[in-house]
Design a protein around this motif. Sequence first.
Motif, mmCIF file in Angstrom:
data_model
loop_
_atom_site.group_PDB
_atom_site.id
_atom_site.type_symbol
_atom_site.label_atom_id
_atom_site.label_comp_id
_atom_site.label_asym_id
_atom_site.label_seq_id
_atom_site.Cartn_x
_atom_site.Cartn_y
_atom_site.Cartn_z
ATOM 1 N N VAL A 261 29.604 50.842 43.427
ATOM 2 C CA VAL A 261 29.202 52.143 44.155
ATOM 3 C C VAL A 261 29.893 53.205 43.711
ATOM 4 C CG1 VAL A 261 29.102 53.092 46.472
ATOM 5 C CG2 VAL A 261 28.593 50.810 46.089
ATOM 6 N N ASN A 262 29.586 54.471 43.638
ATOM 7 C CA ASN A 262 30.337 55.683 43.047
ATOM 8 C C ASN A 262 31.231 56.205 44.134
ATOM 9 O OD1 ASN A 262 28.938 55.925 40.555
ATOM 10 N ND2 ASN A 262 27.043 56.468 41.678
ATOM 11 N N VAL A 263 32.592 55.445 44.147
ATOM 12 C CA VAL A 263 33.434 56.188 45.215
ATOM 13 C C VAL A 263 34.676 56.099 44.274
ATOM 14 C CG1 VAL A 263 32.448 55.225 47.174
ATOM 15 C CG2 VAL A 263 33.997 53.691 45.974
ATOM 16 N N LEU A 264 35.829 56.817 44.756
ATOM 17 C CA LEU A 264 37.242 56.824 44.075
ATOM 18 C C LEU A 264 37.874 55.893 44.469
ATOM 19 C CD1 LEU A 264 37.640 60.808 44.785
ATOM 20 C CD2 LEU A 264 37.198 59.765 42.469
ATOM 21 N N PRO A 265 39.129 55.600 43.870
ATOM 22 C CA PRO A 265 39.868 54.625 44.429
ATOM 23 C C PRO A 265 40.460 54.833 45.741
ATOM 24 C CG PRO A 265 40.658 55.428 42.165
ATOM 25 C CD PRO A 265 39.524 56.259 42.629
ATOM 26 N N HIS A 266 40.451 54.020 46.801
ATOM 27 C CA HIS A 266 40.919 53.952 48.014
ATOM 28 C C HIS A 266 39.839 54.381 48.968
ATOM 29 C CE1 HIS A 266 45.092 52.474 47.564
ATOM 30 N NE2 HIS A 266 45.222 53.282 46.270
ATOM 31 N N GLN A 267 38.939 55.034 48.564
ATOM 32 C CA GLN A 267 37.816 55.593 49.109
ATOM 33 C C GLN A 267 36.895 54.926 49.771
ATOM 34 O OE1 GLN A 267 34.832 58.590 47.019
ATOM 35 N NE2 GLN A 267 35.723 59.986 48.565
ATOM 36 N N SER A 268 36.874 53.352 49.371
ATOM 37 C CA SER A 268 36.345 52.332 49.889
ATOM 38 C C SER A 268 36.892 51.801 51.230
ATOM 39 C CB SER A 268 35.935 51.342 49.154
ATOM 40 O OG SER A 268 37.200 50.416 48.501
ATOM 41 N N MET A 269 38.248 52.129 51.235
ATOM 42 C CA MET A 269 39.015 51.563 52.391
ATOM 43 C C MET A 269 39.203 50.064 52.810
ATOM 44 S SD MET A 269 37.734 54.425 55.173
ATOM 45 C CE MET A 269 36.173 53.877 54.550
ATOM 46 N N THR A 270 39.271 49.304 51.296
ATOM 47 C CA THR A 270 39.467 48.087 51.273
ATOM 48 C C THR A 270 40.281 47.657 50.259
ATOM 49 O OG1 THR A 270 37.411 47.869 49.568
ATOM 50 C CG2 THR A 270 36.931 47.754 51.747
ATOM 51 N N VAL A 271 40.762 46.344 50.211
ATOM 52 C CA VAL A 271 41.496 45.821 49.035
ATOM 53 C C VAL A 271 40.822 44.393 48.603
ATOM 54 C CG1 VAL A 271 43.079 44.668 50.670
ATOM 55 C CG2 VAL A 271 44.071 45.155 48.267
ATOM 56 N N ARG A 272 40.750 44.299 47.242
ATOM 57 C CA ARG A 272 40.474 42.922 46.649
ATOM 58 C C ARG A 272 41.530 42.475 46.265
ATOM 59 N NH1 ARG A 272 36.090 43.572 42.397
ATOM 60 N NH2 ARG A 272 37.447 45.261 41.699
ATOM 61 N N ALA A 273 41.562 41.249 46.763
ATOM 62 C CA ALA A 273 42.708 40.230 46.209
ATOM 63 C C ALA A 273 42.161 38.955 45.636
ATOM 64 C CB ALA A 273 43.542 39.981 47.403
ATOM 65 N N GLY A 274 42.405 38.691 44.474
ATOM 66 C CA GLY A 274 41.660 37.403 43.604
ATOM 67 C C GLY A 274 42.799 36.993 42.425
ATOM 68 N N ILE A 275 41.933 35.996 41.945
ATOM 69 C CA ILE A 275 42.666 35.523 40.730
ATOM 70 C C ILE A 275 41.517 35.448 39.630
ATOM 71 C CG2 ILE A 275 41.711 33.347 41.558
ATOM 72 C CD1 ILE A 275 44.218 32.035 40.111
ATOM 73 N N LYS A 276 41.996 35.594 38.311
ATOM 74 C CA LYS A 276 41.612 35.756 37.215
ATOM 75 C C LYS A 276 41.531 34.401 36.024
ATOM 76 C CE LYS A 276 41.505 36.741 32.549
ATOM 77 N NZ LYS A 276 42.423 36.326 31.343
ATOM 78 N N MET A 277 40.614 33.753 35.714
ATOM 79 C CA MET A 277 41.077 32.571 35.078
ATOM 80 C C MET A 277 39.858 32.790 33.801
ATOM 81 S SD MET A 277 41.059 29.891 37.958
ATOM 82 C CE MET A 277 39.540 30.319 38.827
ATOM 83 N N LEU A 278 40.464 31.872 32.956
ATOM 84 C CA LEU A 278 39.673 31.752 31.516
ATOM 85 C C LEU A 278 39.026 30.445 31.347
ATOM 86 C CD1 LEU A 278 38.850 33.405 28.936
ATOM 87 C CD2 LEU A 278 40.675 32.417 27.868
ATOM 88 N N PHE A 279 37.844 30.179 31.358
ATOM 89 C CA PHE A 279 37.398 28.758 30.964
ATOM 90 C C PHE A 279 36.752 28.663 29.565
ATOM 91 C CE2 PHE A 279 36.863 29.824 35.461
ATOM 92 C CZ PHE A 279 37.385 28.700 36.253
ATOM 93 N N MET A 280 37.195 27.580 28.883
ATOM 94 C CA MET A 280 36.469 27.554 27.462
ATOM 95 C C MET A 280 35.369 26.673 27.725
ATOM 96 S SD MET A 280 38.713 29.390 25.791
ATOM 97 C CE MET A 280 38.250 28.855 24.008
ATOM 98 N N LEU A 281 34.063 27.167 27.508
ATOM 99 C CA LEU A 281 32.993 26.314 27.242
ATOM 100 C C LEU A 281 32.833 25.695 26.021
ATOM 101 C CD1 LEU A 281 30.717 28.877 28.949
ATOM 102 C CD2 LEU A 281 32.093 27.490 30.229
ATOM 103 N N ALA A 282 33.344 26.144 25.013
ATOM 104 C CA ALA A 282 33.172 25.374 23.776
ATOM 105 C C ALA A 282 34.231 25.753 22.867
ATOM 106 C CB ALA A 282 31.528 25.458 23.180
ATOM 107 N N GLY A 283 35.021 25.046 22.652
ATOM 108 C CA GLY A 283 36.400 25.627 22.043
ATOM 109 C C GLY A 283 36.341 25.369 20.497
ATOM 110 N N ASP A 284 37.172 26.023 19.755
ATOM 111 C CA ASP A 284 37.123 25.869 18.206
ATOM 112 C C ASP A 284 38.713 26.170 17.848
ATOM 113 O OD1 ASP A 284 37.247 27.076 15.569
ATOM 114 O OD2 ASP A 284 35.071 27.242 15.599
ATOM 115 N N LYS A 285 39.182 25.381 16.948
ATOM 116 C CA LYS A 285 40.437 25.133 16.770
ATOM 117 C C LYS A 285 40.782 26.570 16.000
ATOM 118 C CE LYS A 285 39.989 23.185 12.097
ATOM 119 N NZ LYS A 285 40.556 22.187 11.066
ATOM 120 N N ARG A 286 40.103 27.264 15.741
ATOM 121 C CA ARG A 286 40.445 28.670 14.897
ATOM 122 C C ARG A 286 40.840 29.868 16.145
ATOM 123 N NH1 ARG A 286 35.510 29.605 11.223
ATOM 124 N NH2 ARG A 286 34.404 28.564 12.950
ATOM 125 N N GLY A 287 40.908 29.409 17.252
ATOM 126 C CA GLY A 287 41.112 30.116 18.440
ATOM 127 C C GLY A 287 40.054 30.800 19.152
#
Length: 510
Positions: A261-287
């Motif tokens: 939604v087109n709102v400015l920071p804090h204009q939603s009057m909410t806070v989102r708290a979460g965790i970011k993770m990385l899942f390798m679906l198909a790895g490669d030894k080159r990185g």
Amino acid sequence: MDKKILNIVLGFFLVSALFTSILAQQQAEDLVDKIDLKLRKDKDYLNIHYIPVYPQDGIDPLLKSIPRVSKNEPFGFIEDDNVSYRLIFLNEGLGIDSLYLLYVDEIRVNTSAEGGFFSAIGDISDDTTVVLKFSDLHNLKLNNPEYYYSMQKMVMEHLRLNPEDPPQSLLRINTEGDIKTSLGLTSRDNTDFINYAKTYEIHWFKDEAAGSSRRGRSAGSSTAFKIDASISKISFSHESMNAILEDGGASVELDFTQPVVNVLPHQSMTVRAGIKMLFMLAGDKRGISNSTFLNAKFGARVNLGTRDIYDAQPWIFGDPPALNFGTGIYGQFNFSKMGNFPYLNFYFSTGDRDVTDPAVYVFKGTRKFSYHTFNEAEVSMSFFWNTSDKLTSRFRMDIGAGYYDVVEAEWVNATDALLGSKQVFAKFQPMIALNYTWAPKNNPVMGAKLKFFDSAFNYWAWLTIFQIAPDHMFRLEANYVSAPFFRDAEGWETDGGAAVQIRYRYGLNN
């Protein structure tokens, strides 16, 4: 008389032969000099590659004193953790049936900690010097072949031991073969996405293949923990958090913005708290650049129940909030490139429809209303390209659609009793966004993003104003949201506004 003429003729031929030999030698030297100049100035060759060399891992003692024609003193490979080398070679070509050494680069890690206002350009770039020119290697091949073939053997041994890891090209990215480079360059692996994530993500984005050093450090960060902090978002990660997942890349966030939604920071009057993770679906030894992965976020969105935080921000310039965002959960998923498909992005947030405790109301004459949104979603495809292999000007375009719903509740003005509620809006609408980054010497300095969704423009720009290389960076950021175009504003919409902030990043400039 005949003998005298014969001597004159023989002398003439000897002088002619000597002159021709000198002229040919001069022409050969001029040709070598021209090749040297061409190799230094023009790096747009697809068939010129290089391998990294780390002398501290062991090297032929012969290569510790190599004669040079370009300089009086000989050259020797240095055994130092902050120094590495690149052997640049032509892997076969027209009239060449084997690889041919072209020149040698020495790369010294820049460990300086200088910084200042608008001084980000080049501050954390490594120092690269040509230590053996083409003329040096050409002379070695002709006159001191033992040195030349010792280095050639290093290249051939590297290729033999790494059959699934082809040597890297001098081009900064591996380009798509079916795309004309005159129209821009795009990588066939995940290089473009990784560059974008490292510049714009508030989270640390790991990349095992980053940098020119085998130890994964070029001019990047070596800190154990990493922070991104501003008035709108905060993230934190520590190397111990990698134990959460085998693939690593875990971090936590607090976010006071809304991505749909087109709102400015804090204009939603909410806070989102979460965790970011990385899942390798198909790895490669080159990185990770050559792997298939899922970059994901999970968390909860909490309605703060008040607009006091928004009102207390002197650097946010806009109308009071008019839309209440519900408490619920959210998720964001960014898939890496899979074959010839573009990058895919998904976002959702959802929660229970509870209109009983709004933080803001809208008055229409003597009637009192509140507007609530509980479900938002966005799906898009991302396309990346660069104007050249130097990756100075980087572009990203997102094309997709966004969705959100709105419930209207009516209240008794005197007693705040709820009269009733109904859904007044719920639909998908097209979305398009264009992002530009200016990154001279592979160091992002400024960028901008323009997004059009729900008849309104959302513009965001940033500029690096202070940097203490390599770990501390300060950015000036600005965000502008326009009023709706082509239609009248709805009851839950404002006339737009703007916000400015300082963003501090620690340990994320890798």
